[in-house]
Structure formats: C-alpha cells, structure tokens
Design an enzyme around this catalytic site. Structure first.
Site, PDB file in Angstrom:
ATOM      1  CG  HIS A 131      -0.583   0.299   2.578  1.00 48.40           C
ATOM      2  ND1 HIS A 131      -0.462  -0.763   3.366  1.00 48.40           N
ATOM      3  CD2 HIS A 131      -0.251   1.445   3.046  1.00 48.40           C
ATOM      4  CE1 HIS A 131       0.008  -0.258   4.645  1.00 48.40           C
ATOM      5  NE2 HIS A 131       0.039   0.866   4.448  1.00 48.40           N
ATOM      6  CG  ASP A 176       0.375  -4.117   2.764  1.00 43.62           C
ATOM      7  OD1 ASP A 176       0.624  -3.669   1.741  1.00 43.62           O
ATOM      8  OD2 ASP A 176      -0.687  -3.538   3.560  1.00 43.62           O
ATOM      9  CB  SER A 192       2.752   1.858   6.269  1.00 48.96           C
ATOM     10  OG  SER A 192       1.380   1.707   6.734  1.00 48.96           O
TER      11      SER A 192
HETATM   12  N1  ARG Z   1      -4.637   0.518   7.306  1.00 47.90           N
HETATM   13  C1  ARG Z   1      -3.442   0.499   6.725  1.00 47.90           C
HETATM   14  C2  ARG Z   1      -2.558   1.448   7.086  1.00 47.90           C
HETATM   15  O1  ARG Z   1      -3.161   2.776   7.225  1.00 47.90           O
HETATM   16  C3  ARG Z   1      -3.461   0.789   5.265  1.00 47.90           C
HETATM   17  C4  ARG Z   1      -3.851  -0.533   4.532  1.00 47.90           C
HETATM   18  C5  ARG Z   1      -4.181  -0.500   3.371  1.00 47.90           C
HETATM   19  N2  ARG Z   1      -5.193  -1.486   2.658  1.00 47.90           N
HETATM   20  C6  ARG Z   1      -6.384  -1.084   2.317  1.00 47.90           C
HETATM   21  N3  ARG Z   1      -7.178  -2.075   2.172  1.00 47.90           N
HETATM   22  N4  ARG Z   1      -6.827   0.057   2.184  1.00 47.90           N
HETATM   23  O2  ARG Z   1      -1.123   1.389   7.145  1.00 47.90           O
END
Ligand code: ARG
Length: 720
Positions: free
Chosen positions: A85, A221, A655
C-alpha cells in the site's frame, strides 16, 4: 484514604505502562532504563548497534519512503522492502489496462527492467541533534501568534544551517513533547528509486477494505524497490547509467519464524499521535469531527466505487485516491467507536482532575483547563463548517483544483503583482491542470459535488453559508430540499467550465483575463465557498489552534514536572522511532481468543472467486493446495505463516517498517493496526493494541514461488 490509594494506583499504572510495549522511542535518546528493559525482553544488540553516528548501525538501514511511509534496505545492492500500500500509487501509475501490474503483479527479471518511479524518493537519516536551548532561548517570554511566528523563523534558520543542497542533505527541526524539546533530524535524499517487484493486488491488498484495520488478516502487503546513485556514489536524479546504492547497513532476514512471547522491535516513521490530548479534544473528535468526516467520505467512496467497479480504466485511475480515502474513513469510524467504548473522555477527565489538584497555587498551571475549555467553546460553533469544507466541498476534485486558481486570480487582480508574477501563476495553473485531468473522473466527481453542496446546506448552520449562494440556487434550479436541484446545478458546473475545454482554456492561458476566470462556474463555486470560510471562519480556527498548541505544551510541561521520575516518550512526529514489544495473541471479546499467526489455510477459507476483495491468483491457489512452501514453511504448523501480531506501539507512517528479532534480523513488515485499538493515536490500550505484520517468509514465498523472481533472493542475507 481512598484518594491516596487511587493516586498510588495511578502512578504505578503510569510507570508500568511507560515500560512495556507502549512508547515510540527516539533511538538517540534511549535512556539506560529503557535499553535495559529491551535487553530483558530479548534484545541482543548494543546501543551502538542500534544508533550511532560514528559507525554504521541499524538506523542506517531504515528510510522514509516517499512522503509518508517507511522502508528498509535488505541487500548490499540497494534493494528495499516496503508495503504494497506504500508502493500503491507508483504501481498504479506504472500500469495500463493492457499491462496491468496492479492487477497482475510484476517482477523485473534484471536491473534493466526495473521501472523508474518519477517523483518517488527515499531519505536516509544521517544524525539527530538536540537544539532545544537554541529554540527555547529565542522564544523566551513570547506567547500566542508571536511565539508561533518566531518558532517558525528559528526552525527555518536551523534547517538552513544543517542542510546542504549540493549533497541533497535536508534538515528538519521537529518540536517534541509539544514544543518542550526540539531536535533537528538531518537526512540525505535519494531521488532515483525504481520499482523492482510487486505481488498482484489480490495478494498485496487481499481482504480489501473489509479486512483493513482488522485481525485475523491474510495480506501480502509488500513491494520491492531499488535505490540508485550516481557512478560517483552520490544521490542523483534518474540516469540509465546510475548504479545501485550501497547502503551503510542492510537487514539480514531470519527464516526462523515467530513464537508467542518473542521479542519484536520496529523501527520507522510514525506520523502523529496525541497521547496528551485534552478531554475537550476527545469530545470534539467523537461528537463532531470524526462522524462528519466519515459521512462525507462514505458519500464520496460510494460515487467513486460506482464508476470503478465496471470499468478497469477507471478502477486503475481512481484506485490510489480511493484507497487513501477509504483507509481513513474506516480509521476514524473505528476511532470514534473505541474512544467511546473505552470511555477515553472519562479517563482524560480523571487525569485532568489529578493534574488540577497538583496545579493548585501554581500560577502557570492552575487555570489551564478554564482557558482550554474557553478555547474550545469559541471554536466549536464553526468546527462543522471546517469539516464540510475539507471533506465535502473540497472533496470534489474539480472544486479542489478550481480552488487552487484563487492564487492565479489574486496575481491577476492584485495591482502590485508584475506581468511576470501573472505569467508564473498561469504556468503553474496550466501544469496543475494537466495532472488534475489525468486523475479526473467526471462522473463520480459531478455526483460528489452535488451531494456535498446538499449536505452542506442541510447540516452547516444557515448563518454560516456563503451569502446569497443557496437562494440563487433555488431561484435557478429548484427547491433546496430536493436532491435534483443540486444535481442539476452540478451538471451545469461540469458543462460550463473552461477547465474541461482545451480550446477555451488554452485561449485563456494565452490571454489571461480575470473576468473569464471569475465567470467560470467551477471557479465560482470554489471561490464562493473558500472565500466565505477563509474570511469569516479561518481566523477563529487559527486562534483556536494557537491557543490549543500553547495549552497543550504547558499541560505536558506540567505533567512532566508533576512526576519528574516518570520515563516518557515524545508523541509521534514523523521522525525516526524505535518501538519494542513481543509477539502476543489477544482476546478481542468475551469467549474469543485470537491466535498470533494466520496461515495459508485461512487464505483458502477466505477466498471468494471473482470477488472485488477476496479473489486470488490461480497459481496461488494451486501452490497453496499443493502445500508447495519450500524453505518458507513453518515446520511447527506444517503450513505457510501469512501474518502475525505483536503488541508494539506504532501508527500510520510506520507502514512498511521492519519488524526485527533480538538480533536485528528481519522477521516481518508492519502494515496495519487492529480494530480494537483504533483509539491508539489518542490513548494506547495495553490490553488490546496490536501491530499487524506480514511474515517475511510469506513475502519471500510470494517473490520466489508465486512470482518466480528467485534471482532477487540471491541478493539477500538469509539466516536459517
Ligand atoms: N490500514 C493500513 C495503514 O494505514 C493501510 C492498509 C491499506 N489497505 C487497504 N485495504 N486500504 O497502514
């Protein structure tokens, strides 16, 4: 008696809390006590190995990836891992409907196939220095706006002094502990970064928004990039002749897997937390800001998805903005729920009561909550308007772009601006228009604009509406309580704007005429709403922010004075932090226990053929069914471990962060937080907080077995 007891319990809780899992520590300032605790929990490295400016150390492997993520170096040839992501917009931008890397995945078979990622850069941290006395001395006796202004100037000065543009060295002063301490972070930026590989989206975003922010999770991811430098060994813009960068440090990779209770350490760039937010702030989030943002994003996402689901080109075009909007739509919805569930408001009030008792008779502190509540009361009547502007009206990409033309209007009508100023403003606008048009999907945008105008009308107090706007709408388009009125108007805006018409726009660029701009319907709606907000309500907001910052700083100073022995970590400020904890299961609710790992078995359980979120590549299903796990198998489970959880303290910005064992070897990449702890920006919950990580063995399996890119494995240092 009871009171004394309570205070003791409180103090104990605080002390204990600050010693495990909770905390995003500055690697430079790891005190002996925290370091000792890390060792007790399983760290095998010396302080020097964690952070040093004289010798290469672990911190040299960690980078800021792009503008808001973390990455880590994993090979002597500049190879870097981060989240899928985090690479998402680069992957989408490199894709076309015919060559769709987002949908199908991609691996460069050799270095010449790697894809330069325009606009992407990484920053290595060279060193951190404490500049508190320099800043604080210059701010003596200043408060309010004067203080803010001086602080900005002093910080800019320090940034300049520590920067060296020839070497791409950039310094950023960060106020820590809400401006009670100041540190300068000195970075070196590398701008030639290339996409090396990515799994298909069905793997990299498996589970989509349904699984986002949730455990149990089964997402691959990750994505792979490479950093390049000039032949002379310096950061350089893209050149085919550039060579892979040789990092001072890169992370070895452990294939040993994780067990319950194992030490876990995460380095990275957490973006922002506000753990000493006042009770007033919590209330404003749960009552006004969060629910409003969520409603408006709900609406925008609905219209975007309508267009995306049927057209692969639109899907590709909108996927990155969609993911970003959806990510924090779900976050803020969950944050509200958890803040209410754990009564964080009540908890804050209790802490404030304790503070108030201590503050009695201390002039600097004793009135703090009176002042704070006044600041909130003064701002509260306009808070809704601000969210409707940011997330509603400006949530229409057309209005967002048209709003940037206000600068151009300004240059055109302002007597003191030169012909050259106008020319520059025109050029800038022309360039911005090009990127806007590339990303623009008219159908969804027109619906968003219509809805946003209606929701603003229905929910923002009437006396705050732009003067005359809605009555004019009624006269020309119909009743204001009917949706069709807004739809008709939005249709007119989209039909009557030079922004969508090349011939008219180009004529305007050649012969800039303020009248043409001012009569343009899209410019008009943007200008009407922005000027209304900026002239009447923005001043209240900046007064509020100044007061809130000042009170926050004084409160935190008092908290530290009240309990001088307490070991504290600064709130996240998108500066390098280390967090440590361990691999732990949890109990999300009565009678339910969540294991700390997920396996391939669970991927197959979740698989829904053809689904938007739970589909899988055919070869993944075959390989998993055959149990073709190679050296990545988890022997204990006779399965492939996909994701695991730890109780580390991280937040957005982390992330892509490396999750390491006690030897500093990579065991996973952090990519998410769990739903039960979505209040974590404002209050860390020791029982429920978990970091969700993709197991490094699944990452390597995806590269090697699924992606057939085993040549990349040769660069890595595997520890078996
Ligand atoms: N919740 C994750 C973060 O903020 C991002 C994940 C991205 N995936 C998604 N399905 N939108 O780091």
């Amino acid at each position: 008696m009871k009171k004394i007891f309570l205070t003791i319990v409180f103090a104990f809780l605080f002390l204990f809390k600050s010693f495990a899992d909770e905390g995003m520590w500055l690697p430079l300032l790891l005190g002996q006590q925290v370091y000792n605790d890390m060792v007790k929990k399983g760290l095998k490295l010396s302080k020097e190995q964690l952070y040093s400016i004289n010798k290469a150390s672990l911190k040299d492997a960690i980078v800021i990836f792009g503008g808001g993520c973390t990455g880590e170096m994993v090979s002597p040839e500049g190879l870097l891992f981060t989240n899928h992501h985090c690479g998402y917009n680069v992957i989408a931008a490199a894709s076309t409907v015919e060559k769709n890397y987002l949908a199908d995945g991609f691996y460069a078979r050799n270095k010449s196939e790697e894809i330069p990622a325009q606009g992407l850069s990484v920053r290595f941290l060279l060193r951190i220095e404490d500049v508190t006395s320099e800043v604080v001395d210059s701010l003596k006796n200043l408060s309010g706006l004067d203080r803010t202004k001086r602080q900005t100037a002093v910080m800019a000065n320090i940034n300049n002094r520590f920067s060296d543009s020839e070497k791409n060295i950039e310094a950023v002063v960060s106020p820590l502990f809400k401006g009670n301490q100041y540190m300068v972070f000195v970075y070196q930026r590398y701008t030639d970064v290339r996409l090396v590989g990515t799994p298909p989206e069905s793997v990299g975003k498996f589970g989509g928004d349904t699984d986002n922010w949730e455990w149990p999770r089964h997402t691959g991811d990750f994505s792979v990039f490479r950093v390049y430098m000039s032949k002379e060994g310096q950061p350089a813009t893209y050149e085919a002749t550039n060579i892979p960068m040789k990092p001072k440090w890169f992370l070895p990779i452990s294939l040993k897997g994780v067990n319950e209770g194992d030490y876990a350490m995460i380095y990275g760039y957490p973006g922002g937390t506000n753990r000493y937010e006042s009770s007033y702030g919590i209330k404003m989030s749960t009552d006004i800001n969060n629910p409003t943002l969520v409603n408006l994003r709900d609406m925008r996402l609905k219209y975007m998805f309508e267009e995306m689901k049927n057209d692969p080109a639109v899907k590709l075009q909108l996927s990155s903005p969609y993911a970003g909007i959806a990510n924090y739509w779900k976050f803020y919805d969950g944050e509200t729920k958890q803040l209410l569930k754990y009564d964080v408001y009540g908890q804050k009030q209790k802490q404030e009561d304790v503070f108030l008792k201590w503050a009695k008779g201390k002039p600097e502190y004793e009135n703090i909550f009176n002042d704070w509540s006044k600041a909130y009361d003064a701002w509260k009547p306009y808070a809704l308007n601000r969210v409707y502007m940011n997330e509603g009206i400006m949530g229409s990409p057309l209005v967002g772009f048209a709003g940037t033309l206000l600068q151009l209007e300004n240059a055109m009508v302002n007597q003191s601006s030169s012909a050259d100023d106008v020319k520059k403003a025109i050029e800038a606008a022309d360039n911005r228009r090009k990127s806007f048009l590339e990303e623009e999907n008219k159908a969804s945008d027109q619906n968003i604009l219509g809805s946003a105008l209606m929701l603003y009308y229905q929910n923002v107090p009437e006396e705050q509406h732009p003067t005359g706007f809605y009555p004019a709408l009624r006269n020309a388009y119909g009743q204001l309580d009917e949706e069709s009125t807004y739809r008709k108007y939005a249709g007119e805006v989209f039909k009557n704007t030079i922004i969508f018409e090349d011939a008219k726009w180009n004529a305007f660029v050649k012969n800039p005429d303020a009248n043409i701009l001012q009569q343009d319907l899209a410019f008009n709606v943007a200008s009407t709403f922005i000027k209304n907000y900026n002239t009447k309500y923005a001043p209240y907001y900046s007064q509020f922010i100044t007061a809130n910052n000042e009170l926050g700083r004084i409160y935190l100073k008092g908290v530290m004075e009240m309990d001088p022995k307490k070991i504290m970590y600064p709130d996240a400020t998108f500066t390098m932090r280390v967090s440590y904890g361990s691999v732990e299961p949890y109990r999300p609710k009565d009678a339910v226990r969540y294991d700390y790992v997920t396996t391939a078995k669970g991927i197959l359980e979740k698989y829904i053929p053809g689904d938007y979120e739970f589909d899988l590549p055919q070869n993944e299903i075959e390989l998993l069914k055959k149990k073709d796990f190679g050296q990545y198998i988890d022997k204990k489970r006779n399965d492939l471990v996909i994701n695991f959880i730890t109780n580390n303290d991280i937040t957005g910005g982390n992330s892509g962060s490396p999750v390491m064992n006690g030897n500093g070897e990579l065991i996973g990449l952090a990519f998410d937080g769990n739903y039960e702890a979505l209040s974590h920006k404002l209050a860390f919950d020791k029982e429920f907080n978990r970091t969700i990580c993709v197991d490094i063995r699944y990452v390597l399996w995806c590269i090697d077995k699924l992606g057939g890119a085993s040549h990349l494995l040769k660069e890595l240092k595997l520890v078996k």
